[in-house]
Design an enzyme around this catalytic site. Sequence first.
Site, PDB file in Angstrom:
ATOM      1  N   GLY A 111       0.823  -1.205   0.000  1.00  0.00           N
ATOM      2  CA  GLY A 111       0.000   0.000   0.000  1.00  0.00           C
ATOM      3  C   GLY A 111       0.850   1.245   0.000  1.00  0.00           C
ATOM      4  O   GLY A 111       2.077   1.186   0.156  1.00  0.00           O
ATOM      5  N   PRO A 133       2.475   4.952   1.227  1.00  0.00           N
ATOM      6  CA  PRO A 133       3.063   5.330   2.517  1.00  0.00           C
ATOM      7  C   PRO A 133       2.017   5.903   3.465  1.00  0.00           C
ATOM      8  O   PRO A 133       1.076   6.574   3.062  1.00  0.00           O
ATOM      9  CB  PRO A 133       4.098   6.400   2.131  1.00  0.00           C
ATOM     10  CG  PRO A 133       4.369   6.187   0.680  1.00  0.00           C
ATOM     11  CD  PRO A 133       3.097   5.670   0.092  1.00  0.00           C
ATOM     12  N   LYS A 176       1.359   0.115   7.589  1.00  0.00           N
ATOM     13  CA  LYS A 176       1.850  -1.241   7.321  1.00  0.00           C
ATOM     14  C   LYS A 176       2.824  -1.712   8.401  1.00  0.00           C
ATOM     15  O   LYS A 176       2.696  -2.822   8.927  1.00  0.00           O
ATOM     16  CB  LYS A 176       2.534  -1.275   5.948  1.00  0.00           C
ATOM     17  CG  LYS A 176       1.616  -0.905   4.792  1.00  0.00           C
ATOM     18  CD  LYS A 176       2.313  -1.034   3.456  1.00  0.00           C
ATOM     19  CE  LYS A 176       3.469  -0.070   3.306  1.00  0.00           C
ATOM     20  NZ  LYS A 176       3.033   1.342   3.305  1.00  0.00           N
ATOM     21  N   SER A 228      -5.828   1.958 -18.346  1.00  0.00           N
ATOM     22  CA  SER A 228      -7.125   2.215 -17.719  1.00  0.00           C
ATOM     23  C   SER A 228      -7.708   3.589 -18.048  1.00  0.00           C
ATOM     24  O   SER A 228      -8.856   3.861 -17.703  1.00  0.00           O
ATOM     25  CB  SER A 228      -7.001   2.074 -16.193  1.00  0.00           C
ATOM     26  OG  SER A 228      -6.102   3.014 -15.669  1.00  0.00           O
ATOM     27  N   LYS A 262      -8.806   3.726  -6.611  1.00  0.00           N
ATOM     28  CA  LYS A 262      -9.364   4.737  -7.513  1.00  0.00           C
ATOM     29  C   LYS A 262     -10.675   5.305  -6.983  1.00  0.00           C
ATOM     30  O   LYS A 262     -10.910   6.516  -7.050  1.00  0.00           O
ATOM     31  CB  LYS A 262      -9.568   4.130  -8.899  1.00  0.00           C
ATOM     32  CG  LYS A 262      -8.266   3.768  -9.608  1.00  0.00           C
ATOM     33  CD  LYS A 262      -8.517   3.107 -10.945  1.00  0.00           C
ATOM     34  CE  LYS A 262      -7.205   2.763 -11.637  1.00  0.00           C
ATOM     35  NZ  LYS A 262      -7.404   2.088 -12.930  1.00  0.00           N
TER      36      LYS A 262
END
Length: 821
Positions: free
Chosen positions: A352, A354, A358, A675, A718
Site C-alpha cells: 500500500g 506510505p 503497514k 485504464s 481509484k
Amino acid sequence: MTEATELKPIPAVPLRGGAVFPGITTTISIGRRRSLAAAHAAVEQGGELLVLVQYDSEKELPDQDDLVPIGIFATVRDVLRAPHVGVQMLVELHRRVRFTSLVQTEPHLVGTYEELTGVPNDDDPEAVLQAIAYLEQYAETLGETNQQVMAVTRSKNTPGELSDYIAGLLNVPFDLELDLLTELNGITRLNTVLEYLKQELKITEIRQKIQTDARESAEKAQRDYMLREQMRAIRKELGEEGNDLISELRQKIEEAEMPDEVNERALSELKRLEYQGQQSAEASVIRTYLEWLVELPWNKMTEDNLDVVHVREVLDEDHYGLDDVKDRIVEYVAVRKLAGNKMKGAIINLNGPPGVGKTSIATSVARAIGREMVRISLGGVRDEAEIRGHRRTYIGAIPGRIIRALRDAKTRNPVIVLDEIDKVGADWRGDPSSALLEVLDPEQNHSFSDHYLEVPFDLSQVIFITTSNQLSTIPAALFDRMESIQMLGYIEDEKAAIAEQYLLKKQMEGHGLGDADVKLEEAALRKIIRHHTREAGVRQLERNIGKVVRKLAVRVAAGEAGPFVVTEDEIAEFLGPDKFTYGVAEEKDEVGVVTGLAVSGFGGNTLPIEVSLSEGNGRITLTGSLGDVMRESAQAALTYARANARSLGLEPTLFDKVNIHIHVPDGATPKDGPSAGIGLATAVISAFTRRPVRRDVAMTGEVTLRGKVLPIGGLKAKTIAAHRAGIKTVLLPADNAKDIPELPDRIREDLNLITASHLDEVLEIALLEPVGPPFAVESTKSEEEPVPMPPPVSKGGVGERPLRAEEPELRRQPRLEERKR
C-alpha cells in the site's frame, strides 16, 4: 642554438601517472596508439623524442593545456615488445627543456621546445655528501644495498644531477614528482629529495621495529604455547580442571540444546580451539563462531496467546479499520490453536501507499500474539551477504540480518518485519531478493543455511511480514511465496476516526499536553483532512495535527489553563491558508475535459484529461509524460472516433484537417497504463461533438477498437480517490462489478457506481447536450467547385508527381511514435 633549432618539431610522448628525470637510460611502457606511433617516428627520424607528463592520468587524448610545461629531451634507442609486459621503448633521458606548443596530434603528437635559460649554477658539496649518506642508510635499512647503484650515486657531482638520480630510485608521489620536474634550481631539488628521504627513512625504521616486535611476539606465543601444553599435561596428570574458557564454552554448548548436527559441529570447532591454543591466529575466529552458535535460540520459543477474542481486541485497540489484515491474523491464531506446532509460520505481504500503517500493524500483530518483534529494513540493500552473511574466511565476517534478528529476539518464533521489500536492489555483489527466496519459502526455510554458520537453522515457526509500496518491483518468484494483502488507503470517515481516537492523543502526549483538555471539533478536523492533506495514509494528517497541538502548547506554556476547543475558523490561524481544494475535480462542465482515475505507489488519484482541436493536417500531439501503453490507448480512442464518425454526427475527413492535442496535467509525473482508455475516448469525442462532460463524473476502463470496455485493477484505490475529490458518479467496466462488494461501505453509499460494457453507454452518461455545432474546418473552395481526383500514387517512375501531404485521401494515419523525441 638558433631560434629555428630551438623550435624544431619532434615527436612527443605524454606520460601519465608518473614522471621521469634526466641523466639515466631507462625503459618506458607504451600503451596508447599515438604514443607508439611517436616512438616509431622518433626512431625513423634519428631518435629525438620529447618526453612530456600530463596532469590528469585519466585523459586519453591530452591537449597542450593538459601537459606539464617542462619536459625531457630524450633519444629513443629501440622499441621493444616483451611478453607479459607489452611494448616498451628504451630511451636515454638527456636534459630538461621548455615545452612550447603542440603542432600535430595525428597520427602522433609532435611538439616544439626551447632550451632553458637562466638556470642557476648549483654547487653544494656538503648537501651532496649528506644526501648520499642518507641514501646509503635507507638502503641498509631496507636490506637492498646495491654497490653499482651506490657507485653511480657517488659519481654525481652536482646537486641537480644527484637529486634527479635519487628521485628516479625512490617511489616518489606524483605531486612531488611534478614539483621536482618543474623546479630548475638543483640545490632546491636536492633539499626536497633529502626531506622526502629522511621521512621515508623514519617510516622504514618504524616498519622494521614493528616487524621485529611481531617476530618476537610470535616467538613468545610459540614458547607460551609449548609451556601451556606442558602445563596442560601436568594438570592432566594431577587430575585438575582444564582451561576455563574451553570449559565455559563446552558448558554453553550443552545448555544451548542444539540439534545433533549443529552440536557435533560445535564440539568439533571447540576441539580445534583447544588444540590450537588461545594465542593462535585462528583462535579468535573459532571463538567468535562458537559464541554465535551458543547465543542463537535453537530451542527457545515464546508461548503464543491463542485467545482469538484477545488478539482481535488488541488489533482493534491499536489500529482503526484494516479488517483484511486483522482477519488474516485471527485466522492464523485460530488454525494455530487447532493444529498446534504443526502449523508453520505465515508469510504475509502488506502492500500500500506510505502512511497507511503497514509497519505499525506488524508491531501490533506481535503484541497481540505475545511474540517478540524484530524489524529489518531492506530499502537500498544490494549485497546478498546482508541476508546470508559472510563466509568465515573474510576478516570481520558476521552472520546475515536474519540470523542476527533471531539472536536479538532470543526466540526462534518471532515476528520478523521485512520493511520496504520492494526497494531491494542488485549489483555485482549479488541479488538479495534471490537470497530471500529461501527465507520466505515455507518448503525450504526449515533448514535455512547462513554462509557464516554453515549449519541449518529452522525458520518455519517465524511469522514474516513484508511491506511494500508497489508490487511491480518485487521479483515474480519472490512475490509468489507471499500472501499479499492490499492496504490502499483510508476514506475521509476513517481518517477522522483515526485522528480522533489515535493521532490527537499521540501528539498531545508527545508535546507534553497529556493532561490538557483539548478537543478538535469535527468541522475543524474535516477541514484539515480536506484542505490541508491529500494522501492515501495519515502521515500528513498527523503532522498537521502536531502543528495544531504545538500552537496550543505555546498557550499552555504562557499560562492559559484551558479547556481548548479548536474550531474550524481557527484552523486557518494555526495552519495557514488552504493548500488543497475539495469538491469536484472541475469547476464546471467543459468540452474536451474528462476526469479519469489512476493509481500509483502513493495511492489513488484523479487524472484530468484535456483535448484541444485546431485546424491543421491531422497531427496528434501527446503531452504530460505519458508512457507507451497510455499513448497506444490514445491512438485506440482516436481510431474508434474515426471509425464511428458518421454515427457521432461527424465527417470522416474532418480528422485529416484537424490537429489534436491530448494533454494530461501534472506533466512532471510519469503516467502509464491502459485504464485511461475510456477517458481519452470520451474527451476526444467531446471535443469533436462539442458536448460538455459532466464534471461530477469520473471514469476508468480500457477501451478496444470496437468500443468494448475492458476491466482494470486498483478499483478500491481509484474509488477512494474519487470520493476524496468529491466525485458523485464513477463509471467502471462491467467486468469489475464483482469487485464492488469489497469496497468500503461509505464508498458504496456516497458514490453512484455505474458499470458499462461499451463506450456508447459511457458517452450516454458522461456527455451533456451540445453547446454548439460539431467542430468543423471552413473550406477555402466554393461548394460548387468539384474536388479534383488525386493522381495515382507515385512509384518512382519518371515524370510522375510525388505524393503531397495536403491530399487527405492519400495521407497515411499519423503515428504516435512520430511525436516521441
